[in-house]
Design an enzyme around this catalytic site. Structure first.
Site, PDB file in Angstrom:
ATOM      1  N   GLN A 112       0.844  -1.211   0.000  1.00  0.00           N
ATOM      2  CA  GLN A 112       0.000   0.000   0.000  1.00  0.00           C
ATOM      3  C   GLN A 112       0.871   1.250   0.000  1.00  0.00           C
ATOM      4  O   GLN A 112       1.561   1.530   0.983  1.00  0.00           O
ATOM      5  CB  GLN A 112      -0.881  -0.030   1.244  1.00  0.00           C
ATOM      6  N   SER A 115       1.156   6.466   2.553  1.00  0.00           N
ATOM      7  CA  SER A 115       1.824   7.450   3.411  1.00  0.00           C
ATOM      8  C   SER A 115       3.050   8.048   2.729  1.00  0.00           C
ATOM      9  O   SER A 115       3.734   7.371   1.957  1.00  0.00           O
ATOM     10  CB  SER A 115       2.286   6.802   4.718  1.00  0.00           C
ATOM     11  N   SER A 147       4.793  -1.241   3.946  1.00  0.00           N
ATOM     12  CA  SER A 147       5.015  -2.629   4.388  1.00  0.00           C
ATOM     13  C   SER A 147       5.052  -3.540   3.173  1.00  0.00           C
ATOM     14  O   SER A 147       4.226  -3.403   2.264  1.00  0.00           O
ATOM     15  CB  SER A 147       3.887  -3.086   5.317  1.00  0.00           C
ATOM     16  N   GLU A 230      -9.255  -1.536   6.414  1.00  0.00           N
ATOM     17  CA  GLU A 230      -8.097  -1.643   7.289  1.00  0.00           C
ATOM     18  C   GLU A 230      -8.552  -1.636   8.746  1.00  0.00           C
ATOM     19  O   GLU A 230      -8.139  -2.456   9.539  1.00  0.00           O
ATOM     20  CB  GLU A 230      -7.164  -0.463   7.026  1.00  0.00           C
ATOM     21  N   GLU A 371      -5.047   8.867  18.372  1.00  0.00           N
ATOM     22  CA  GLU A 371      -5.648  10.200  18.454  1.00  0.00           C
ATOM     23  C   GLU A 371      -6.658  10.382  17.311  1.00  0.00           C
ATOM     24  O   GLU A 371      -7.750  10.926  17.505  1.00  0.00           O
ATOM     25  CB  GLU A 371      -4.561  11.290  18.364  1.00  0.00           C
TER      26      GLU A 371
HETATM   27  C1  FAD Z   1       3.728  -1.000  11.431  1.00  0.00           C
HETATM   28  C2  FAD Z   1       3.275   0.035  10.450  1.00  0.00           C
HETATM   29  C3  FAD Z   1       3.019  -0.325   9.148  1.00  0.00           C
HETATM   30  C4  FAD Z   1       2.631   0.646   8.221  1.00  0.00           C
HETATM   31  N1  FAD Z   1       2.410   0.255   6.930  1.00  0.00           N
HETATM   32  C5  FAD Z   1       2.047   1.181   6.019  1.00  0.00           C
HETATM   33  C6  FAD Z   1       1.851   0.798   4.644  1.00  0.00           C
HETATM   34  O1  FAD Z   1       1.997  -0.375   4.284  1.00  0.00           O
HETATM   35  N2  FAD Z   1       1.521   1.749   3.746  1.00  0.00           N
HETATM   36  C7  FAD Z   1       1.342   3.045   4.108  1.00  0.00           C
HETATM   37  O2  FAD Z   1       0.985   3.846   3.254  1.00  0.00           O
HETATM   38  N3  FAD Z   1       1.533   3.455   5.400  1.00  0.00           N
HETATM   39  C8  FAD Z   1       1.887   2.552   6.356  1.00  0.00           C
HETATM   40  N4  FAD Z   1       2.100   2.931   7.653  1.00  0.00           N
HETATM   41  C9  FAD Z   1       2.058   4.364   7.990  1.00  0.00           C
HETATM   42  C10 FAD Z   1       0.865   4.763   8.826  1.00  0.00           C
HETATM   43  O3  FAD Z   1      -0.324   4.743   8.072  1.00  0.00           O
HETATM   44  C11 FAD Z   1       1.170   6.177   9.385  1.00  0.00           C
HETATM   45  O4  FAD Z   1       2.275   6.036  10.260  1.00  0.00           O
HETATM   46  C12 FAD Z   1      -0.008   6.737  10.143  1.00  0.00           C
HETATM   47  O5  FAD Z   1      -1.049   7.067   9.270  1.00  0.00           O
HETATM   48  C13 FAD Z   1       0.394   8.014  10.934  1.00  0.00           C
HETATM   49  O6  FAD Z   1       1.026   8.940  10.099  1.00  0.00           O
HETATM   50  P1  FAD Z   1       2.456   9.581  10.481  1.00  0.00           P
HETATM   51  O7  FAD Z   1       3.376   8.465  10.870  1.00  0.00           O
HETATM   52  O8  FAD Z   1       2.855  10.465   9.366  1.00  0.00           O
HETATM   53  O9  FAD Z   1       2.189  10.419  11.792  1.00  0.00           O
HETATM   54  P2  FAD Z   1       1.523  11.913  11.871  1.00  0.00           P
HETATM   55  O10 FAD Z   1       0.271  11.935  11.058  1.00  0.00           O
HETATM   56  O11 FAD Z   1       2.620  12.881  11.526  1.00  0.00           O
HETATM   57  O12 FAD Z   1       1.164  11.985  13.376  1.00  0.00           O
HETATM   58  C14 FAD Z   1       2.121  12.373  14.397  1.00  0.00           C
HETATM   59  C15 FAD Z   1       1.360  12.512  15.716  1.00  0.00           C
HETATM   60  O13 FAD Z   1       0.374  13.571  15.609  1.00  0.00           O
HETATM   61  C16 FAD Z   1      -0.929  13.088  15.971  1.00  0.00           C
HETATM   62  N5  FAD Z   1      -1.957  13.715  15.148  1.00  0.00           N
HETATM   63  C17 FAD Z   1      -1.948  13.881  13.807  1.00  0.00           C
HETATM   64  N6  FAD Z   1      -3.103  14.483  13.399  1.00  0.00           N
HETATM   65  C18 FAD Z   1      -3.846  14.694  14.513  1.00  0.00           C
HETATM   66  C19 FAD Z   1      -5.144  15.297  14.744  1.00  0.00           C
HETATM   67  N7  FAD Z   1      -5.885  15.766  13.765  1.00  0.00           N
HETATM   68  N8  FAD Z   1      -5.612  15.313  16.040  1.00  0.00           N
HETATM   69  C20 FAD Z   1      -4.848  14.816  17.070  1.00  0.00           C
HETATM   70  N9  FAD Z   1      -3.609  14.271  16.898  1.00  0.00           N
HETATM   71  C21 FAD Z   1      -3.137  14.195  15.636  1.00  0.00           C
HETATM   72  C22 FAD Z   1      -0.855  11.590  15.672  1.00  0.00           C
HETATM   73  O14 FAD Z   1      -1.841  10.872  16.421  1.00  0.00           O
HETATM   74  C23 FAD Z   1       0.565  11.254  16.082  1.00  0.00           C
HETATM   75  O15 FAD Z   1       0.642  11.055  17.478  1.00  0.00           O
HETATM   76  C24 FAD Z   1       2.489   2.006   8.616  1.00  0.00           C
HETATM   77  C25 FAD Z   1       2.739   2.356   9.938  1.00  0.00           C
HETATM   78  C26 FAD Z   1       3.141   1.396  10.857  1.00  0.00           C
HETATM   79  C27 FAD Z   1       3.405   1.815  12.263  1.00  0.00           C
END
Ligand code: FAD
Length: 390
Positions: A112, A115, A147, A230, A371
């Site tokens: 997928q 991100s 992933s 998902e 969150e």
């Molecule tokens: C094990 C694992 C596998 C993954 N696999 C995939 C994959 O296969 N393909 C893919 O595309 N992605 C994948 N991801 C990514 C995942 O979808 C993102 O990590 C997730 O959507 C969070 O985005 P970010 O890491 O950019 O954090 P951010 O969005 O930058 O968030 C940072 C912090 O801010 C908080 N925050 C953000 N917005 C708000 C809001 N509006 N209100 C309150 N708090 C908020 C969040 O809760 C978090 O604590 C994977 C992640 C993990 C951990």
């Protein structure tokens, strides 16, 4: 804790398909992924010919009969859980005919590509671009946390096709072959030591025009179809997104080691067990509603928010039960020293518990952070006001 916990309801014993299925499984004791896919048993709730168009009662019957026969379904988490349902929803007949059976059979693995470094929770701000050039889309950008990208044959890709449209309307949804020229995959090793996810660079990647899924600019609503699946798929019984040990495994492990003398740890175990019961009852409610044909309630989001933290509580407690040895690799909750297998009769090898502890922080990030789940519950279920616009 001595009473046997209730289980989700069984499928009807006299279901008309049960005997037929049992005899098919007796005739095919070790079915290949392809055979299971062609018989409609991998995702029985999908419409025929890919599934059986099964209602929840038949789905339970299929699960029970596969388990009884010791048959495991092919594994292709993103393909079967997320890409497939989206292709069923919006794919062309050609796309369905080309991709769905190999996907169900796990002959082609999917990843997928959603991100990006600057777009996670706020996915609509993604900047990967796709421009139409003749009969091809040319894609430029970067994805992250992808992933299985290094194992996958195809990816579902979100890219911006209308840069001037409002943020949510300018995104399109594509099928991306992972061996296309211009794709570079770099490993990201997580703190468990595993290489599961990757950075993916897309440098002038050319996709045939027919790899667009749905309408141009419809990618955001299709992405929501993917992510809705998902949320459901990630909330099974095991502590690690439906896989791995449950709190009952932890209780069984502790019991077979003679119990816990420390009253505080004992109290924590009782608390985590109660959480597990609440989640089990929520799951029973969801299954019972589905069997009765009632639309799902808010349980799915509530369950994901609770289940992810519950997984962290189980794994944190298992580590604390191990005491100082819990800081070592391959240590289980009661082994007291690193060992490849638990010296007691726990259901899981010790390495699974130490892996689980290191993996657990990911539970409240992947598939929508805690969150963000709480925002969804607040706004859609409780009707509270939206976040103020920045
Ligand atoms: C094990 C694992 C596998 C993954 N696999 C995939 C994959 O296969 N393909 C893919 O595309 N992605 C994948 N991801 C990514 C995942 O979808 C993102 O990590 C997730 O959507 C969070 O985005 P970010 O890491 O950019 O954090 P951010 O969005 O930058 O968030 C940072 C912090 O801010 C908080 N925050 C953000 N917005 C708000 C809001 N509006 N209100 C309150 N708090 C908020 C969040 O809760 C978090 O604590 C994977 C992640 C993990 C951990």
């Amino acid at each position: 804790m001595d009473t046997e916990p209730p289980s989700p309801p069984d499928g009807p014993h006299d279901h008309p398909h049960r005997a037929e299925l049992r005899s098919w499984l007796a005739d095919h004791p070790e079915p290949t992924g392809r055979l299971l896919a062609e018989r409609g048993l991998v995702a029985p709730h999908w419409p025929t010919p890919w599934g059986l168009g099964a209602d929840p009662a038949l789905q339970l019957v299929v699960d029970e009969e596969l388990r009884r026969a010791g048959v495991r379904r092919p594994e292709n988490t993103i393909g079967i859980g997320w890409a497939g349902p989206t292709l069923l929803h919006a794919g062309t007949d050609e796309q369905k005919a080309r991709y769905l059976v190999p996907l169900l059979a796990a002959e082609e693995i999917w990843c997928q590509l959603f991100s990006e470094p600057g777009a996670g929770s706020d996915l609509a701000s993604l900047t990967t671009r796709a421009e139409l050039d003749g009969d091809e889309w040319v894609v430029r950008g970067q994805k992250v946390w992808t992933s299985y990208a290094h194992l996958a044959q195809f990816g579902i890709l979100l890219a911006r096709t209308e840069p001037d449209a409002p943020m949510h309307q300018g995104i399109s949804y594509f099928i991306c072959p992972m061996d296309a020229p211009g794709i570079t995959i770099r490993p990201l090793v997580d703190m468990t030591g595993a290489h599961t996810f990757n950075e993916v660079f897309l440098d002038e990647v050319r996709l045939p025009r027919e790899n667009l899924v749905g309408e141009r600019g419809q990618g955001w609503s299709l992405g929501k179809v993917t992510l809705a699946n998902e949320r459901v798929s990630l909330s099974g019984a095991g502590a690690l997104w439906g896989m791995g040990p449950t709190v009952d495994d932890l209780v069984a492990t502790v019991r077979s080691a003679g119990g816990i003398s420390d009253p505080l740890l004992r109290q924590r175990l009782a608390g985590v067990w109660i959480e597990g019961e609440i989640l089990r009852l929520l799951r029973m409610r969801t299954v019972a509603a589905a069997v009765a044909g009632t639309p799902p309630g808010p349980e799915a989001s509530v369950r994901k928010a609770l289940a992810d933290e519950h997984g962290q509580h189980i794994m944190g407690l298992a580590r604390d039960l191990a005491g100082a040895a819990g800081m070592l690799d391959g240590t289980g909750p009661v082994s007291g020293s690193p060992a490849p297998e638990s010296p007691v009769t726990g259901h899981w090898p010790d390495a699974m518990w130490s892996f689980g502890f290191l993996f657990a922080p990911a539970l409240t990030i992947g598939g929508g952070t805690s969150e963000v789940q709480r925002n969804i519950i607040a706004e859609r279920t409780l009707g509270l006001p939206h976040d103020p616009q920045a």
